[in-house]
Scaffold this motif. Structure first.
Motif, short mmCIF file in Angstrom:
data_model
loop_
_atom_site.label_atom_id
_atom_site.label_comp_id
_atom_site.label_asym_id
_atom_site.label_seq_id
_atom_site.Cartn_x
_atom_site.Cartn_y
_atom_site.Cartn_z
N LYS A 118 0.85 -1.19 0.00
CA LYS A 118 0.00 0.00 0.00
C LYS A 118 0.89 1.24 0.00
O LYS A 118 1.82 1.36 0.81
CB LYS A 118 -0.90 0.01 1.23
N ILE A 119 0.61 2.16 -0.93
CA ILE A 119 1.44 3.36 -1.06
C ILE A 119 0.57 4.60 -1.22
O ILE A 119 -0.62 4.51 -1.55
CB ILE A 119 2.41 3.24 -2.26
N ASN A 120 1.18 5.77 -0.99
CA ASN A 120 0.47 7.03 -1.16
C ASN A 120 0.72 7.61 -2.55
O ASN A 120 1.48 7.04 -3.35
CB ASN A 120 0.86 8.02 -0.05
N ALA A 121 0.10 8.76 -2.83
CA ALA A 121 0.17 9.34 -4.17
C ALA A 121 1.59 9.74 -4.55
O ALA A 121 2.02 9.57 -5.70
CB ALA A 121 -0.76 10.56 -4.24
N ASP A 122 2.36 10.27 -3.60
CA ASP A 122 3.73 10.67 -3.89
C ASP A 122 4.60 9.47 -4.21
O ASP A 122 5.41 9.50 -5.15
CB ASP A 122 4.29 11.43 -2.68
N GLN A 123 4.44 8.39 -3.45
CA GLN A 123 5.21 7.17 -3.71
C GLN A 123 4.85 6.57 -5.06
O GLN A 123 5.71 6.08 -5.79
CB GLN A 123 4.96 6.16 -2.60
#
Length: 216
Positions: free
Chosen positions: A134-139
């Motif tokens: 699971k990652i965020n938008a920046d990653q």
């Protein structure tokens, strides 16, 4: 004769020390994690890791892929996941599994600075053995940029497809940037992508198992 024998033994000992040192150092760095700090940013996207026992690859859903990556890729509308792996040109083509490994292509891949390919596999549905991250938008943006920069382009800025080299009907090879050696392997390429994207990774690793374990 005795002096010559001792000299030969020293040479043999030195040669044996190189792979032993490599294994010790690589395993040590493999077990040093980076990007372990958890942040409060919402992680609404998923990427995946997969290994066939030789090559570790990064999988990204089509809806999460940057359009610049999709441009020039061969795929069908029903294919919803794209797997990206990077590796030595000859090793990739001639060694799809460990059973195909030979001393010559293994030695050449590790100790000669060789040209590389990107292996792109398309899937209609997610596979059960994938490891989800699971990652965020920046990653997500960073991992997309990392993969996009791995494609070598022709004079017209088009991806270079190598037709007929895929293992199955749903995969292809493309010319890639960079060179392969024992310090920059297919699995260290994946690890570097995770590191540069601020995703949990190893300090450095040529192996697949630790990255899979970190995200299970």
């Amino acid at each position: 004769m005795k002096k010559r024998f001792k000299k030969i033994l020293r040479y043999i000992s030195f040669i044996l020390l190189i792979p032993i040192a490599y294994i010790i150092v690589s395993l040590t760095l493999t077990y040093i994690p980076v990007n372990t700090d958890e942040d409060a940013t919402r992680k609404n996207s998923s990427v995946y890791l997969s290994s066939n026992g030789v090559h570790l690859e990064i999988i990204i859903p089509k809806e999460e892929l940057d359009p610049s990556i999709l441009e020039g890729l061969k795929f069908q509308d029903t294919e919803q996941f794209f797997s990206f792996g990077w590796g030595d040109r000859m090793f990739y083509v001639e060694t799809p599994t460990w059973g195909d490994l030979t001393f010559v292509n293994g030695f050449r891949a590790l100790f000669v600075n060789t040209s590389t390919l990107l292996h792109v596999t398309r899937y209609s549905v997610a596979q059960k053995d994938w490891v989800e991250i699971k990652i965020n938008a920046d990653q997500l943006q960073k991992i997309n940029t990392y993969i996009n920069n791995a494609f070598r382009l022709d004079a017209n800025d088009h991806k270079i497809l190598l037709p007929g080299l895929g293992y199955y009907k749903n995969d292809d090879f493309y010319e890639a940037t960079g060179n392969y050696n024992c310090f920059r392997t297919c699995n260290s390429w994946v690890n570097t992508g995770l590191k540069q994207s601020d995703i949990k990774a190893c300090l450095w690793t040529p192996y697949d198992f630790r990255l899979l374990d970190l995200h299970r």
